[in-house]
Design an enzyme around this catalytic site. Structure first.
Site, PDB file in Angstrom:
ATOM      1  N   PHE B 208       0.829  -1.206   0.000  1.00 39.33           N
ATOM      2  CA  PHE B 208       0.000   0.000   0.000  1.00 39.33           C
ATOM      3  C   PHE B 208       0.861   1.251   0.000  1.00 39.33           C
ATOM      4  O   PHE B 208       2.081   1.192   0.232  1.00 39.33           O
ATOM      5  CB  PHE B 208      -0.919   0.019   1.235  1.00 39.33           C
ATOM      6  CG  PHE B 208      -0.159   0.096   2.533  1.00 39.33           C
ATOM      7  CD1 PHE B 208       0.311   1.306   3.015  1.00 39.33           C
ATOM      8  CD2 PHE B 208       0.106  -1.045   3.275  1.00 39.33           C
ATOM      9  CE1 PHE B 208       1.037   1.384   4.195  1.00 39.33           C
ATOM     10  CE2 PHE B 208       0.837  -0.976   4.461  1.00 39.33           C
ATOM     11  CZ  PHE B 208       1.301   0.245   4.919  1.00 39.33           C
ATOM     12  N   HIS B 239       4.574   0.511   1.534  1.00 35.94           N
ATOM     13  CA  HIS B 239       4.935  -0.878   1.824  1.00 35.94           C
ATOM     14  C   HIS B 239       4.981  -1.625   0.502  1.00 35.94           C
ATOM     15  O   HIS B 239       3.943  -1.793  -0.148  1.00 35.94           O
ATOM     16  CB  HIS B 239       3.868  -1.501   2.752  1.00 35.94           C
ATOM     17  CG  HIS B 239       4.066  -2.965   3.000  1.00 35.94           C
ATOM     18  ND1 HIS B 239       3.021  -3.850   3.107  1.00 35.94           N
ATOM     19  CD2 HIS B 239       5.176  -3.711   3.155  1.00 35.94           C
ATOM     20  CE1 HIS B 239       3.479  -5.069   3.331  1.00 35.94           C
ATOM     21  NE2 HIS B 239       4.782  -5.008   3.362  1.00 35.94           N
ATOM     22  N   PRO B 382       3.636  -1.159  10.223  1.00 39.01           N
ATOM     23  CA  PRO B 382       2.311  -0.809   9.731  1.00 39.01           C
ATOM     24  C   PRO B 382       1.220  -1.680  10.348  1.00 39.01           C
ATOM     25  O   PRO B 382       1.432  -2.874  10.585  1.00 39.01           O
ATOM     26  CB  PRO B 382       2.387  -1.062   8.224  1.00 39.01           C
ATOM     27  CG  PRO B 382       3.703  -1.674   7.949  1.00 39.01           C
ATOM     28  CD  PRO B 382       4.463  -1.826   9.220  1.00 39.01           C
ATOM     29  N   HIS B 408       7.129  -6.565  12.579  1.00 40.84           N
ATOM     30  CA  HIS B 408       7.015  -5.901  11.268  1.00 40.84           C
ATOM     31  C   HIS B 408       5.602  -5.476  10.914  1.00 40.84           C
ATOM     32  O   HIS B 408       5.400  -4.792   9.924  1.00 40.84           O
ATOM     33  CB  HIS B 408       7.569  -6.793  10.174  1.00 40.84           C
ATOM     34  CG  HIS B 408       6.548  -7.712   9.523  1.00 40.84           C
ATOM     35  ND1 HIS B 408       5.778  -8.601  10.247  1.00 40.84           N
ATOM     36  CD2 HIS B 408       6.175  -7.859   8.233  1.00 40.84           C
ATOM     37  CE1 HIS B 408       4.995  -9.259   9.405  1.00 40.84           C
ATOM     38  NE2 HIS B 408       5.200  -8.832   8.191  1.00 40.84           N
ATOM     39  N   GLY B 411       0.106  -8.748  11.571  1.00 40.93           N
ATOM     40  CA  GLY B 411      -0.067 -10.196  11.514  1.00 40.93           C
ATOM     41  C   GLY B 411      -1.517 -10.522  11.210  1.00 40.93           C
ATOM     42  O   GLY B 411      -2.441  -9.915  11.761  1.00 40.93           O
TER      43      GLY B 411
END
Lengths: 138, 485
Positions: B208, B239, B382, B408, B411
């Site tokens: 995105f 990203h 993010p 990161h 999830g």
């Protein structure tokens, strides 16, 4: 026989493909892959091509076959509406593909698939029916 | 301890061990960083099994690690970290993943959300138009065969040299945007051809481009160092990764590794973990090719950054320099890197695999940019498009325990079909618009799969990571407009 269906995976998606022959299974796996990416009803049958894929064994050949289709999508924007496996051994296949150039203006795009993986991969035959399970990275 | 968590040995409120006796072949224990509610979610799929599988890889040091955002991946878990010794350890293309150097880049502006709000829709349209995304999108650049080799060798530095960005950008990128030792000649023909027209494209799936506002600042000193000054300040987060080029490098080297396993006497519980000794010709070739693909990803985010700046200039009729749009940082979260870490009291080089995990080096580490030396480099985490994202910093605890690795993202919580089922009949674009978030998406079908409902609340992940001492929260960012492939 249901030619293909999907199964649940948290991050990615699983594809089950079936066939009365191994050739039919490979062709149905391709149909399943395409169906996940676009609505195949919108694909014209106007481009033909032939591909040959090799791998170390039959399971790897299935992974290699689907990854070859993703490669063709990237470099030629091509997706097959139909595929016919004309030659198949445990380590090599040749297929004839008929399909279309993907155009987001003309096709109902569903999602992109990064790759076919080896994780949880299976391919086998029971009672005359071949079935493969494969997880696709989204 | 409850019945369900019995496979795990709880070490403290945020650390859960998978004993090395859990599964035959484990060389070290596994260690999951999470609180109890997250552990319950983690136990629902096969992620724990995958951590145990990662612990079977030859040369693995200390333990196989899972971040709080761990979930079931293919082969190696997403949110997984494993460091290997260089002399007898392996490198695994599957433990890096298909999207080599998938990563996140944050830009900070001098604008406030009130200034941007009247032109937000125009800005979102312009970004959607200027940054190609989605299936079948044509890139705006067409590289020659010679140019792509330069991209693969020099990464973001190539892009800056070609006018895509500012020279000051490079210091704000992990590894300065160029992986040393990248070997374009180890990248196959198919991978090269996939990359020719994909530079400067976002891709699809969970990738995105987002216009955001700073929602809250938690650590004013670190935030100031990062150029995040006050709530309401506008930021841009992207990203994306190495696109088809990286996927093909992974595919090609998985095949190489798969064929080489018996020669190197390696037995694996999952074919997707196929690996080769780091010190072998195949291992060195993969490291060189992976570095080249990582450089493609750095160049990709650099070119997109340039187009983001142009889009702001065109829409707001101010120069990008006046608007700011300075890089806060750019971090990779799918990568293997050779780094020095303390192992049994000595600093030794190890190969750290991070798949869905971010490097988070703390204050004082030599690889942290000079301007961030006092605080550590930013860790960008993010969340989902309906909630928020975090800026964190890594800590000495992460350095000591996780090879300087941090979470990161949120999830996934629900599979794509479950998310779609749940949201049947809901117009997500409309729902988000009513909450002040504009969405531009190439595929509406994909949107439901990426909705907030599909993800864990990233705040829970950050709470567990901060609770374990791996990170410290610096700021929280809220989406204003989201561009999806």
């Amino acid at each position: 026989m249901q030619a293909f269906e999907t199964f649940e995976h948290t991050a990615d998606i699983g594809l089950i493909a079936r066939g009365r022959t191994l050739e039919e299974l490979f062709a149905n796996a391709a149909r399943g892959l395409v169906d996940l990416m676009v609505d195949p009803a919108g694909l014209r049958e106007e481009i033909q091509m032939q591909v040959t894929v090799s791998a170390g064994d039959r399971e790897a050949l299935l992974v290699g076959w689907l990854n070859e289709l993703l490669y063709l999508l990237d470099i030629r924007r091509f997706l097959p509406r139909r595929s016919r496996i004309t030659d198949l051994s445990d380590t090599t296949l040749t297929a004839e593909l008929v399909g279309d150039t993907v155009d987001p203006g003309r096709h109902a795009v569903r999602r992109m698939i990064k790759a076919a993986t080896y994780h949880g991969l299976s391919l086998g035959e029971a009672n005359g029916l071949w079935e493969a399970r494969i997880i696709l990275d989204l | 301890m409850s019945q369900e968590t019995q496979v795990l040995v709880q070490r403290d409120a945020y650390r859960w061990e998978i004993p090395a006796t859990y599964k035959p072949g484990m060389r070290v224990p596994g260690l999951i960083y999470a609180d109890e509610p997250l552990v319950r979610q983690i136990l629902e799929d096969q992620a724990v099994e995958q951590v145990a599988n990662a612990a079977t890889l030859p040369g693995v040091v200390r333990w196989a690690i899972a971040m709080p955002d761990i979930h079931w991946g293919y082969g190696f878990p997403i949110g997984g970290v494993a460091a290997m010794r260089l002399d007898d350890g392996v490198i695994s293309p599957g433990a890096v993943g298909y999207d080599i150097n998938c990563g996140v880049r944050l830009l900070a502006t001098r604008l406030t959300d009130e200034e941007v709000r009247p032109r937000l829709a125009m800005l979102a349209d312009r970004l959607f138009q200027n940054v190609p995304s989605g299936v079948g999108a044509h890139g705006r650049l067409r590289l020659t065969d010679a140019e792509i080799l330069e991209v693969l060798r020099h990464g973001a530095a190539w892009a800056v040299r070609r006018g895509y960005g500012r020279s000051s950008d490079l210091g704000r990128i992990e590894s300065a945007g160029t992986i040393p030792g990248a070997q374009p000649d180890q990248v196959g023909r198919k991978a090269l051809s996939r990359g020719l027209d994909q530079l400067g494209t976002l891709g699809s799936g969970n990738h995105f481009l987002e216009i955001q506002r700073v929602e809250a600042i938690h650590d004013p000193r670190a935030a100031r160092a990062f150029g995040l000054h006050h709530p309401g300040q506008v930021t841009v987060l992207m990203h994306c990764g190495s696109r088809g080029l990286g996927h093909q490098v992974c595919t090609d080297y998985l095949e190489v590794a798969g064929r080489s396993l018996s020669r190197y006497g390696i037995a694996l519980p999952d074919r997707q973990l196929a690996c080769v000794p780091i010190a072998s010709p195949e291992g060195r070739a993969y490291l060189g090719a992976m570095g080249a693909a990582a450089n493609f990803a750095f160049a990709n985010r650099q070119v997109i950054t340039h187009w983001v700046r142009e889009s702001f200039e065109e829409t707001l009729r101010q120069s990008a320099e006046a608007i700011g749009l300075d890089i806060v940082y750019d971090v990779a979260h799918n990568m293997a890197k050779i780094e020095e870490h303390a192992v049994e009291g000595r600093q030794v080089p190890v190969c750290v695999h991070r798949k869905g995990a971010t490097r988070g080096f703390p204050a004082g580490h030599p690889d942290v940019p000079a301007e961030y030396q006092e605080v550590g480099h930013p860790v960008l985490v993010p969340g989902d498009m309906g909630r928020y994202s975090y800026v964190l910093v890594g800590t000495p605890v992460a350095m000591a325990e996780t090879f300087g690795s941090t979470p990161h993202g949120a999830g996934r919580l629900r599979s794509r079909s479950a998310a779609k089922q749940l949201l049947r009949g809901v117009d997500l674009v409309d729902v988000l618009a009513r909450r002040g978030i504009l969405v531009r998406a190439a595929s509406r079908e994909l949107l439901a799969e990426e909705a907030s409902e599909a993800y864990k609340d990233v705040a829970e992940v950050v709470r567990a990571s901060d609770g374990a001492g791996l990170t410290r929260t610096v700021a929280r960012l809220q989406p204003l407009a989201v561009i999806k492939g």
